[in-house]
Structures are given as structure tokens and as C-alpha cells.
Design an enzyme around this catalytic site. Structure first.
Site, PDB file in Angstrom:
ATOM      1  N   ASN A  46       0.951  -1.028  -0.116  1.00 56.78           N
ATOM      2  CA  ASN A  46      -0.199   0.078  -0.037  1.00 56.78           C
ATOM      3  C   ASN A  46       0.954   1.267  -0.026  1.00 56.78           C
ATOM      4  OD1 ASN A  46      -2.271   1.500   0.109  1.00 56.78           O
ATOM      5  ND2 ASN A  46      -3.345  -0.102   0.945  1.00 56.78           N
ATOM      6  N   ARG A  47       0.271   2.469   0.427  1.00 56.74           N
ATOM      7  CA  ARG A  47       0.887   3.565   0.171  1.00 56.74           C
ATOM      8  C   ARG A  47       1.423   4.246   1.418  1.00 56.74           C
ATOM      9  NH1 ARG A  47      -3.233   2.927  -3.104  1.00 56.74           N
ATOM     10  NH2 ARG A  47      -2.959   3.512  -5.432  1.00 56.74           N
ATOM     11  N   HIS A  75       3.670   0.008  -2.762  1.00 56.14           N
ATOM     12  CA  HIS A  75       4.121  -1.197  -2.725  1.00 56.14           C
ATOM     13  C   HIS A  75       5.547  -1.451  -2.931  1.00 56.14           C
ATOM     14  CE1 HIS A  75      -0.225  -2.244  -3.001  1.00 56.14           C
ATOM     15  NE2 HIS A  75      -0.148  -2.546  -4.113  1.00 56.14           N
ATOM     16  N   HIS A  85      -0.451 -10.370  -3.601  1.00 53.74           N
ATOM     17  CA  HIS A  85      -1.332  -9.325  -4.605  1.00 53.74           C
ATOM     18  C   HIS A  85      -2.059 -10.110  -5.669  1.00 53.74           C
ATOM     19  CE1 HIS A  85      -2.283  -5.900  -6.702  1.00 53.74           C
ATOM     20  NE2 HIS A  85      -2.105  -5.038  -5.759  1.00 53.74           N
ATOM     21  N   SER A  86      -2.645 -11.211  -5.371  1.00 53.52           N
ATOM     22  CA  SER A  86      -3.228 -11.767  -6.605  1.00 53.52           C
ATOM     23  C   SER A  86      -4.429 -11.267  -7.195  1.00 53.52           C
ATOM     24  CB  SER A  86      -3.410 -13.369  -6.136  1.00 53.52           C
ATOM     25  OG  SER A  86      -2.281 -14.185  -6.424  1.00 53.52           O
ATOM     26  N   TYR A  87      -4.889 -11.232  -8.349  1.00 52.03           N
ATOM     27  CA  TYR A  87      -5.865 -10.960  -8.970  1.00 52.03           C
ATOM     28  C   TYR A  87      -6.711 -12.105  -9.093  1.00 52.03           C
ATOM     29  CZ  TYR A  87      -4.340  -5.969 -10.062  1.00 52.03           C
ATOM     30  OH  TYR A  87      -3.567  -4.779  -9.801  1.00 52.03           O
ATOM     31  N   ASP A 114     -11.013   0.520  -4.017  1.00 53.72           N
ATOM     32  CA  ASP A 114      -9.535   0.419  -3.601  1.00 53.72           C
ATOM     33  C   ASP A 114      -9.299   0.909  -2.239  1.00 53.72           C
ATOM     34  OD1 ASP A 114      -6.750   0.050  -4.005  1.00 53.72           O
ATOM     35  OD2 ASP A 114      -6.361   1.492  -5.453  1.00 53.72           O
ATOM     36  N   GLN A 157      -7.223  -5.003   1.916  1.00 53.34           N
ATOM     37  CA  GLN A 157      -7.207  -4.134   0.802  1.00 53.34           C
ATOM     38  C   GLN A 157      -8.090  -4.808  -0.263  1.00 53.34           C
ATOM     39  OE1 GLN A 157      -6.148  -0.923   0.754  1.00 53.34           O
ATOM     40  NE2 GLN A 157      -6.462  -0.143  -0.985  1.00 53.34           N
ATOM     41  N   GLU A 173      -6.171  -8.043  -0.456  1.00 48.41           N
ATOM     42  CA  GLU A 173      -4.644  -8.198   0.143  1.00 48.41           C
ATOM     43  C   GLU A 173      -4.990  -8.059   1.649  1.00 48.41           C
ATOM     44  OE1 GLU A 173      -3.000  -4.987  -2.292  1.00 48.41           O
ATOM     45  OE2 GLU A 173      -4.683  -4.884  -3.536  1.00 48.41           O
TER      46      GLU A 173
END
Length: 352
Positions: free
Chosen positions: A82-83, A108, A178-180, A248, A286, A313
């Protein structure tokens, strides 16, 4: 052993290093293919209610696209998922500056995070063990950080991800996967039915940086305490949805005291009957609805337009090094960072 692990070459890095794909297959036929580059899950094959398998994660056929700046398909994320606002944080009176690779902010782990490095891989029985040493000063972070991640595919159709890290200087650590996912194996994810066990979420500004406090989900499009289709409210005129271009956001999970492994989320794709449940020790998850996918990427015979995949996530909250009110993400000498998450696959037979 319930799980068999095989390996095969998956390409070479510019320095000539060979990247290996490890394929984990359990007794039920569930398959996870994982690279020693970025710890990336490139394929994950799960059955539908008729026993038909499909690859339910987004990814590429070759190594090269994973080396480019992109959407972090399937990757391990670190040192900080994340940020971090403005790419800066102060720790023990000293300011540290990180690469700003997401507008004004750090995302990330920076321009070359854990998703862009080769990990040392060892097969230990039915487990794939990946190790990496992040050197003092890498991407601006203090301290040498020794990280071990293990992937285990169980007979209960769970992909278990365990993280362990130690450091020789205080440093922020927030590791995640971080899988989609697309449980239909194609199309968009708007009809997937999602529930998240969270009474509150982290509201963000227009740069996806947290606002002052957690926001209750009650009366908002972020209330997934009862199952709702992902696309049901994604187009509503809500400021938070505008800031994220959809979902998000980090959801603050309802958890008992301590690091108990609890169910955070449940997703069902009604046509296929495939179900994904996330169990985690982390305080947040997330949820990302693939808003920035734009059709320019393709792999494995598929195109990836907007909202063709979603992410869950497990992690701490964004910008926690600058937010003392959030759960702590600073790891110090003598401490051990440990966390576990489980992605469980099953089938809902009600539509059969």
C-alpha cells in the site's frame, strides 16, 4: 504427502539468472504455479460445481511482462504494501525518504520492491520456501531485512501463505500477497458476490492517502457485512468511490484481540459455483476491484479490461508509519514479524 511440487524454467533475467516456476498440485487436482521471481502466483486452477477446472488468477505467459512496471499480478509485496504519503516517514527522530512511484506517494515497496527480485527457493516437503535479504537502504528503507515466505497447498484446497521477517534496525514492514482473482476464469468480476467482515474502512483522499479516522461502513457502498455483488453499488455517486475509481480501500476487520486467524472475506461466483474465502491474522484487507486495468494487458490467452479481476490483500493499514493511531508496522531488532493468511477454495452447489 498431499501435495506434489514440480519445477520448470520460466525464462531468464537480464543478468542471466534463470527463473523457475514451481507447480504445486494437491490430491484434489488444485494447482498453483509460483515463480521464484517476485514470489508471483502465475496460475491457480480450481474446480467449478461440475468439476471443471479453470485458471482463476490474472497473469502472463512469459517472464518479461512481470519485470515491467504494472499491476503487480500475483506478486509478493514489500517492504510496505500500500501507500506511504509523500514517500516519507520519521522513525526514532530521523526522516527517511522513499521513491515516489505513485504520483506524490510511495506504493508497494517502490520502483523495485519485492515483486521485482529473485528469491532463493527451496522445496521442503509439500511447501515452497522463498527467502530474500533486503539490504539496508534498499528503496530508502533502513536496516537489513531477512524475509522468508512459504506457500503450502493443503488437502483442504487452501493456499497458505506465511511471512516471517527479522531486521537489524527499526524499519516499517507490511507484507502482502497481490493476486487478482476471477472465479469465472473470464469476463468481469462485477457479479461476484462478496462479503467482508468489517464495520469500518479507511477513507482516502483523491491521492488514495488515508483521512484522519476510520469510517463506518453503515449506509455506504462499503457495507459488505452481508453478501452483495461487487458491481451493485460501484457506480454510485459516492466520493470515496470516485477517489478510488471504484473499490480500492482497506477494510478494518472485526477481529478479537491478538493475531487470531479469522475469516475476513467470502466471494462466490454464482454461475460456476466457485467460492474463495480469505482467512488472515492481519488487521485489514485491501479490496481492489481492478479499476486501473484498461485492456492493454493480456496473457494466457485472455485480455484484462477494467474490472476483470479483484484483489483481497491481507495487510496493515496504508500510511501507518505516519499514523500513530493505526496498528503498529515498525519492526525492531530482536522482534520477529510473523503473519499467516489462507486462501480457501470450495464450491457452492446451490445453483446446480
Amino acid at each position: 504427502m498431499q501435495t506434489r511440487i514440480t519445477q520448470a524454467p520460466f525464462g531468464q533475467l537480464p543478468d542471466g539468472a534463470t527463473i523457475t516456476a514451481y507447480t504445486l498440485t494437491n490430491a484434489n487436482g488444485l494447482v498453483a504455479k509460483i515463480l521464484d521471481f517476485g514470489g508471483i502466483i502465475t496460475e491457480l486452477h480450481a474446480p467449478d460445481r461440475d468439476g471443471k477446472f479453470a485458471d482463476v488468477v490474472l497473469g502472463f505467459d512469459t517472464l518479461a511482462p512481470y519485470q515491467e512496471t504494472g499491476p503487480y499480478f500475483g506478486a509478493l509485496i514489500g517492504r510496505y504494501g500500500n501507500r506511504i504519503a509523500r514517500g516519507r516517514f520519521t522513525l526514532d527522530g530521523k526522516e527517511f525518504v522513499l521513491p515516489a512511484n505513485n504520483g506524490n506517494n510511495h506504493l508497494h515497496g517502490g520502483t523495485a520492491g519485492f515483486d521485482k527480485v529473485k528469491w532463493d527457493a527451496v522445496v521442503e516437503g509439500d511447501t515452497l520456501r522463498l527467502a530474500y535479504r533486503s539490504l539496508d537502504g534498499e528503496q530508502g528503507y533502513p536496516g537489513n531485512l531477512d524475509v522468508v515466505v512459504t506457500y503450502t497447498l493443503t488437502g483442504d484446497n487452501e493456499l497458505v501463505v506465511r511471512f516471517r521477517a527479522v531486521t537489524d534496525k527499526p524499519t516499517p514492514v507490511n507484507l502482502t500477497q497481490h493476486s487478482y482473482f476471477n472465479l469465472a476464469g473470464q469476463g468481469d468480476i462485477l457479479d461476484h458476490v462478496l462479503s467482508i467482515d468489517a464495520d469500518a474502512f479507511v477513507a482516502i483522499d483523491a491521492e488514495s492517502i488515508p483521512l484522519a479516522a476510520l469510517s463506518p461502513v453503515t449506509g455506504t457502498p462499503f457495507d459488505f457485512r452481508t453478501p452483495r455483488p461487487i458491481g451493485e453499488r460501484i457506480g454510485q455517486p459516492d466520493k470515496q468511490l470516485r477517489h478510488g475509481l471504484g473499490y480500492d480501500h482497506n477494510f478494518a476487520l472485526n477481529k478479537p484481540q491478538g493475531k487470531a486467524l479469522t475469516r475476513a472475506a467470502h466471494v462466490c461466483e454464482k454461475v460456476s459455483g466457485r467460492v474463495l474465502e480469505l482467512f488472515t491474522e492481519e488487521p485489514g484487507v485491501q479490496f481492489y476491484s481492478g479499476n486501473f486495468l484498461d485492456g492493454s494487458l493480456q496473457g494466457k490467452g485472455r485480455n484484462y479490461p477494467q474490472r476483470s479481476g479483484f484483489c483481497l490483500e491481507p495487510q496493515h493499514f496504508p500510511d501507518s508509519p505516519n499514523r500513530p493511531e493505526f496498528p503498529n508496522t515498525i519492526l525492531r531488532q530482536g522482534e520477529v514479524y510473523q503473519t499467516e493468511s489462507r486462501f480457501r477454495f470450495s464450491v457452492d452447489h446451490q445453483g446446480s
